[in-house]
Every structure is written in C-alpha cells, then in structure tokens.
Design an enzyme around this catalytic site. Structure first.
Site, PDB file in Angstrom:
ATOM      1  N   HIS A  10      -7.389  -5.355  -1.656  1.00  0.00           N
ATOM      2  CA  HIS A  10      -6.258  -4.648  -1.234  1.00  0.00           C
ATOM      3  C   HIS A  10      -5.150  -5.496  -0.556  1.00  0.00           C
ATOM      4  CE1 HIS A  10      -3.635  -1.105  -0.541  1.00  0.00           C
ATOM      5  NE2 HIS A  10      -3.782  -1.101   0.573  1.00  0.00           N
ATOM      6  N   SER A  40       0.889  -1.300   0.019  1.00  0.00           N
ATOM      7  CA  SER A  40      -0.067   0.119   0.046  1.00  0.00           C
ATOM      8  C   SER A  40       0.810   1.314   0.065  1.00  0.00           C
ATOM      9  CB  SER A  40      -0.755   0.073   1.094  1.00  0.00           C
ATOM     10  OG  SER A  40      -1.978   0.928   1.019  1.00  0.00           O
ATOM     11  N   ASP A  75      -9.191  -4.544  -6.164  1.00  0.00           N
ATOM     12  CA  ASP A  75      -8.776  -3.588  -4.947  1.00  0.00           C
ATOM     13  C   ASP A  75      -9.825  -2.563  -4.760  1.00  0.00           C
ATOM     14  OD1 ASP A  75      -7.369  -2.039  -3.191  1.00  0.00           O
ATOM     15  OD2 ASP A  75      -5.388  -1.954  -4.310  1.00  0.00           O
TER      16      ASP A  75
END
Length: 827
Positions: free
Chosen positions: A798, A691, A764
């Site tokens: 994610h 991330s 995601d």
C-alpha cells in the site's frame, strides 16, 4: 454524454479489454540529484529505555531497501506474507508494529542514563529487531534476520558484550499471522526467554500437486459484512502451507548456557505468555477449520491455561471463526476476546465477552462485559464491568488483541467507545475484589482533538501502569489552535485531578518517549524543529537539567531553506480549515509559483471537531520518511505545498450523503486561500493524495474544475467493490446505492477532464484498495478518452518502500505536474 463514451464506460464496467490500451514495462527513473539525495538521508534512530530507567538503546535504522530485497520468494497465507527462506515476515521494512520503529536496525548504541557513558555494541550490521529488555534490565535480547533464518541474540549492559543464543530457527510467521505478540518473551526471573521455534526435522515445504477438487466456500445463511481482506488462503494446498510455516515449537532458552527446553506441544500459537509469578501460562492457539474469507487472526482459536511444566490446567475457551464486520463499526467476534494476564499477583485472567453476540444491530442494553478468572482456575469467572458500548483496549498495540492497563493493586482501566458519535468513556474497575463499583475517570469525544486527555503510560510489556501512589501518567498530542504541543500529565485516580508536568514550548515539537521512574522526575523526549532533525534527550524535570542522547546534524539541502507556516481559512459554510503551507527555497513574498495541495479526508460528527487544527508546523521537514510525505520534495522543483489541507466531511452517520459537495467546498477554500495570499494562480494548482487521499483526488477532478491536474497513489475508485462499508461509512451498498455511486469516481470517469497520474502497488494488502481498483479505473479513463497514466509498482504494498520505487514515483510526478500544472498555460 456522447454515445461513444457511454459504450466505452460500459466496456470498462464489464471488465472487457479495450482496444489500444498501451501496456509496457519501462525502466525505473530518478528525479533530480537533489531530490534523490534528500530521500537517501537515513531515517532518524529509534530509542528504547530499560525497565529500571538506567539504560537507553539507540538503534540506527536502514534507509530505503533496494527493489532486489523486495524481489524474494514469499507465500501469501492467512492475510500475511511469509518469506520462505527465513520463515519470517516478507515485509521486513516494518521494524516493529508495536512501536514507532519504521525500518530495520543496523546497529545499537548503549547509553548509561546515570553517567552518560555510551558504547557501540558489536551486533550484526543488518536486519536487527527491536530490543527486548530483561525484567532486571541487565541485558536485552534481539532478533537478527540472517540469510537462512532468524536468530536470537543477547546483549549485556554491564560490559556491552553481544552473543548469539540460537541458530536461525526462530519462527516469526505465526506471530505476524495472528497480529499478536512477538515470538519471544522474557520470563520474570530474567534467566530464560520463551521463544517459538521452527519444529525440529520439519522437512521441505509441501509442493503443489494435481488438484483433488475445487476450492469450496458456502454461506451459513447468517448476515455478516464481508471485508475485502487480502493474501487469504485460497485452497487446500494453501492450508498445508499455512500449517507448515505457522506451526511452532515453544522453547525456553537459558540465557546463561543457551540450553533449549521444549515447552508444551507444537502448534500455531497466537500468543503464549506467562503469569507475573511464572506459575502459569496463557496459550492461545489457532485451530481449524480455516477460512478463505478472513485472515488467520480471525480463525477459530483454543484458549488454555497451562502449568509451569506445560501441562493443561484448564480449557478456558473455544473461540469460533470471526466473520463479524469491522470493529470500527461496532462489531466484535461472537466469542471471548482479549484474554490477558492481570500483571499483579495472584495470577488471574481478564477477558471480554459480548452481550449482543458481537452484532451492533442486535438490541441490547449492554454490549460487552469484562470478566476475571483467578488462580487456581477451578471456580467460575466473575464480572468486573459491563458497558453500554463496545469495550476497547486502553493501549492498542497495533494488532487484533490490544491490551488493558492495570494498577499495581489490580484495578483495570478500560474504555468504551461508541462509533456513531465518537464518544469514549474511561472506567476504572477493580479486578482484584468482589462487589466494588467501577468508577468513571473521564468522558471524551474523539473529534475533540483539543480536549484529548491522552493515553496512559505503561511499563515494559504494556499492561502495568507507571504509577506513583494514586497518580498515573498520560501522554498526548496536545492539540491547540496553534498546532500540536505534546504533553505529559499526571492524573490522580482517586480525585480526578490533573497536573501538567511537561509540554512542548515555542517553535518546536517534542514528544515524550519514556518516563524513567515512578515520580516522572526523569523523562526521555524526541525533540525537533522545522529546520533541525529529531534528536533524543533526557530531561531532569526535578532539577531542570538535560542530557543530549543523540547528535544528528542538520543536513544542508534545499528543504532546509524552505519556509512554512500554519494557515487558517474558512469553508463557505463557516467550517474553519487549516493546513501547513510550505514555500520553496529562496521564495520572495509576492512571487507566484505553482502549487500542490496534499490532503486526506476525515469524517467528523460535528463542525466543532472538524474545525480544530491538527498537526504542527514545527515538525522537521528536511527529509521524507515515507512515500506519503514525499510530496514535500516538490519544494525542490519550485512548487509551494499546502500539506495536510483539512478536508473534513461533517455529518455523523450520514456525512457521506454530502461527501462530494463538502469535498469540493474544502478544496475551493484551500485554493482561494492560496490565491488570496498571492502564492499562486488558480490555473497552476494540482491536487494529490495517498489511499483515501487518492480517492479524494479522483473525486475532485471528477466533480470540479478547481485543479489543473492530479496524481494519486494506491487509491480505491469504485466503492461498489467495498459494498459493506469503508472508512466510517457504516451503511452497505444495498442500503444507500446512490451514496456509493455518487462517491465513486469510476462512475464519473467521463467527467474527469483534467490529467490524472495513477500509481498502485502490485501487492497492495490494504483492505479496500485492491490493485484492481486502479486498473479498472484506468480502463474506464482510457475508454472515455481522458488523459491518464497508470503505473503498477512491482513488489510494492500500500505504501512503497523500495528506493527505486520511491525515486521513480517522484520523477514521474514531477514530470506530470511540470507538464500539466507548472506549464499548463503553455499547452
């Protein structure tokens, strides 16, 4: 820059298809058998204590699901994904967003905390939800996801019997869409459970037909930051699907007979909760018009007070569409928010309304005020508290609503938060009487990890404080220069006095899971060390005894024999840094091994907060619970790992003006430390992150030559695609375009001369990390001739959860680093 590189980057910026961009569907790979075996270790169980403190349910949790479990039919509606077969969440790997559960339940063990007697319950063996305790602690309900829907079950504590109360007809979709309460809740009499059901006779789902026109969006001329939300409604057909899957009929379930009694009308309920005396219900329904710009949690709502028979008592509020900016940047929805019951009698509703239209750019002496409206709800609301900064929940529940905590006497704890400076002030206001002044309990800056007073301990339901006279209880991580030492304090609301009742001692990490009585004489903790897995135990703080509640043995594998220690070092400008250094099994002092630095940048207002140690070297490292910690398995391949290496970006609102310079300085200090310690050579260090850590990885490769290679999972690489802010950046792209450009590795693709491996989940849903971020970044890297590889992970969000996905990313990352880091000198 060569002309050919300029042309290639221009093509990538335009989204044009570049020649010779290879695409292929390859099969899943697996890393070494040793690494796979470690990933296959089941996660630690979850624990839930009964309201009276006499019982504990230990829930065993499923490990990684298979990719086949992800490859099911789902629809994306209003910001969430719905499993069309079950009318529940697609992402069933998330056990319960309001707790620490991280997987699906596979069984319950019931423990009598008075006698130590325990028994396994005969519940279904898969897809179990968290226990929902009855107020009298005599039973708990739970949801079971079957093949065709979600069922409600009941377990009896006295004899351990388990039985099904309903068929597969519970509607969970509306509660996940609103990021709000669970679809079921006990009534105060412990005889009934209020649940949301799929309406009887609903019929088949709508089918897409021929469009009747375009999908239209139009601005209203008002400025409002636009988030990059995902899974939104896109057209009229999606709206019909949203109505179909989200509409529920509330029903009262009699736990003795199983009889179902309809309550109120069908609707899309964000929440439906009873007052403490059971005489009233607070109903929040999602209404139209819907939006294609924001998720369902921000759709217009109607808030009503209903009588015990479901009839309308008072229309409380019509909340408009919320297109405000991020709450972390000081925005709030323009109407009332966070309606909740005061948990003490008589019944009363407490809520917050903005005094600045929810807009932080509006000049106003006060931002928010808290209001209370008491039964019989015929009068006017009165003000309880007003604050100069935005009011925030005492106990955030992970959703959009949050909760305020109350004393038994009707006082409410409420915090105010100033995002620009990170300052918090905690107030105690009397929501039960007129004319009393709110009292300040404490002030704290969230950058000050060491001085965090902790969060209040509440009873089941999260609204009523665990209380012993004037004393309440606080739990926190207990940050210190030696690492975290979780604690339990008691705090006197009258005098402000604090007393420590429990804290982690020695080379261990122990968190408080439950406080079992008002005197805090008995608590349940979760205890682990660097080499022993987490287990639950009950501590008798008064008598000094303890009782083991679980006995999870230490598995024998390579991570059990690796060593780790907290390391401290200093950035070139004097900012103290830290991390946890893991050394591979059988490491001998003086050996030089390849190394990986894993990190996640964080913004701080001051150097003092940035330099504080966060985390503990005494957490168990013998298994990996989620993809963001799979990097530890590099130890099995002979690498040293510097985990959670501090990457502070200091400077308040303007911290990102020097983001690149600070990031490089942080990384340089980390590698200098590893080299000076004799652990590795400068040429054999790689960088990785997930991330914002993936964003960091790409930036470090673009702006320095510190690392030999990198790999990045689910990152954002072009900040112009998030033009209204990101992380704690409050300025828009049009205010500081130079900052957005400087921070975007996409803009500096020609400068990336080290190999980079990119992963991204195909679905995601994280705000700001659309899959296109990695796709366009890869195109740019390909266009300028960089060494790069992109792998899009099917059915992954994610963070990746499927066994095949996690094993594959490890196998690929091992090979990438072996080639470009471990054996860099041989190339």
């Amino acid at each position: 820059m060569k002309l050919t590189r300029i042309l290639a980057l221009a093509l990538a910026l335009s989204g044009a298809v570049l020649p010779n961009v290879a695409t292929a569907q390859e099969g899943y790979r697996e890393p070494s058998a040793e690494a796979a075996a470690i990933l296959d270790i089941p996660p630690p169980p979850a624990a839930s204590a009964s309201p009276d403190g006499d019982w504990m349910v230990i829930t065993t949790l499923q490990g990684m699901p298979g990719i086949a479990e992800r490859a099911v039919d789902m629809v994306r509606l209003g910001g969430v994904r719905v499993n069309v077969e079950t009318n529940g969440p697609y992402d069933t790997n998330v056990y319960d967003r309001n707790s620490s559960y991280t997987g699906r339940g596979t069984g319950y063990r019931l423990i009598n905390l008075r006698t130590g007697q325990e028994r396994d319950l005969a519940a279904p063996a898969t897809n179990l939800g968290p226990p929902m305790w009855s107020p009298d602690s005599k039973s708990f309900a739970f949801l079971h996801t079957a093949a065709q829907g979600i069922e409600l079950w009941l377990a009896n504590t006295a004899d351990g019997t388990v039985r099904r109360l309903t068929g597969p007809s519970i509607n969970v979709a509306s509660s996940i869409a609103s990021s709000s309460d669970a679809p079921c809740a006990w009534m105060s009499d412990s005889r009934r459970i209020l649940c949301q059901f799929v309406p009887s006779g609903r019929g088949p789902a709508p089918k897409r037909g021929v469009p009747t026109g375009p999908a239209v969006q139009q601005t209203d001329g008002e400025k409002a930051p636009v988030w990059t939300f995902t899974n939104l409604l896109t057209d009229e057909f999606d709206e019909r699907l949203f109505d179909y899957y989200m509409t529920a009929q509330p029903m009262l379930v009699d736990v003795a007979s199983g009889e179902l009694t309809p309550f109120g009308e069908p609707g899309i309920y964000e929440s439906l909760t009873a007052s403490a005396d059971g005489q009233y219900f607070l109903a929040t329904r999602i209404t139209g018009p819907y939006s294609y710009l924001v998720p369902a949690s921000r759709f217009p709502k109607q808030v009503d007070i209903l009588a015990a028979d479901g009839t309308l008592v008072r229309e409380l509020a019509s909340v408009p569409l919320n297109t405000a900016g991020p709450e972390s940047m000081g925005w709030a929805q323009p109407g009332e928010r966070w309606h909740q019951w005061r948990p003490s009698s008589p019944a009363a509703i407490v809520y917050v309304e903005p005094l600045d239209e929810g807009n932080p750019s509006v000049e106003a002496p006060y931002r928010d005020r808290m209001m209370v409206l008491e039964a019989p709800f015929t009068g006017k609301p009165r003000e309880v508290l007003r604050t100069e900064d935005r009011l925030v929940p005492t106990s955030p529940d992970g959703g959009s609503r949050g909760r305020f905590a109350f004393t038994a006497q009707g006082e409410v704890m409420a915090g105010q938060f100033r995002g620009a400076t990170r300052d918090t002030r905690m107030w105690l206001a009397d929501a039960g009487s007129v004319g009393s002044e709110a009292r300040l309990l404490w002030s704290h800056n969230s950058d000050d990890w060491y001085g965090d007073p902790g969060e209040p301990v509440t009873l089941a339901g999260g609204a009523l404080l665990r209380q012993d006279g004037d004393w309440i209880y606080l739990t926190g991580e207990g940050g210190s220069p030696e690492g975290d030492h979780p604690f339990l304090d008691r705090f006197n609301l009258a005098t402000g006095q604090t007393e420590r009742l429990f804290a982690t001692e020695g080379a261990s990490y122990e968190t408080v899971v439950a406080v079992l009585d008002d005197e805090a004489s008995r608590i349940v903790t979760r205890y682990e060390t660097g080499t022993t897995p987490a287990n639950y135990r009950m501590l008798d703080l008064a008598g000094g005894s303890q009782m083991a509640l679980t006995q999870i043995a230490q598995p024998e594998h390579a991570l059990s024999w690796s060593s780790k220690r907290l390391v401290n070092y200093t950035r070139s400008d004097g900012v103290p840094l830290s991390g946890t250094l893991y050394l591979p099994p059988n490491y001998r002092e003086g050996d030089k091994v390849p190394a990986i630095v894993w990190a996640y940048p964080r913004e701080f207002a001051s150097k003092q907060g940035a330099g504080q140690v966060r985390g503990s070297p005494y957490r168990y490292s013998g298994r990996s619970n989620r993809v963001s910690s799979d990097y530890l398995l590099f130890l099995t391949q002979g690498y040293a790992v510097l985990a959670d290496a501090a990457m502070p970006i200091v400077g308040g609102l303007e911290a990102n003006d020097t983001y690149v310079e600070q990031l490089v300085a942080n990384a340089q200090a980390a590698v200098d430390m590893l080299v000076d310690a004799g652990v590795t050579e400068r040429s054999t260090v790689g960088i990785a992150g997930h991330s914002y850590g993936a964003f960091m990885t790409a930036n470090l490769l673009a702006h320095s030559d510190i690392f030999a290679a990198g790999y990045a999972l689910s990152g954002a690489y072009n900040r112009t695609l998030t033009p209204f802010g990101f992380q704690r950046e409050r300025r828009t792209y049009w205010e500081v375009p130079e900052v957005y450009h400087a921070m975007s590795p996409f803009m500096h693709a020609p400068d990336i001369n080290e190999p980079i491996l990119l992963f991204h989940g195909e679905i995601d849903s994280n705000t700001g990390t659309y899959p296109i971020q990695s796709q366009r970044f890869y195109h740019a890297l390909k266009g300028v001739g960089a060494t790069a590889k992109l792998e899009m992970m099917p059915y992954e969000d994610h963070a990746y959860v499927a066994r095949e996905s996690r094993l594959h990313t490890l196998a690929e990352a091992f090979d990438w680093f072996d080639t470009y880091v471990k054996h860099a000198a041989e190339r």
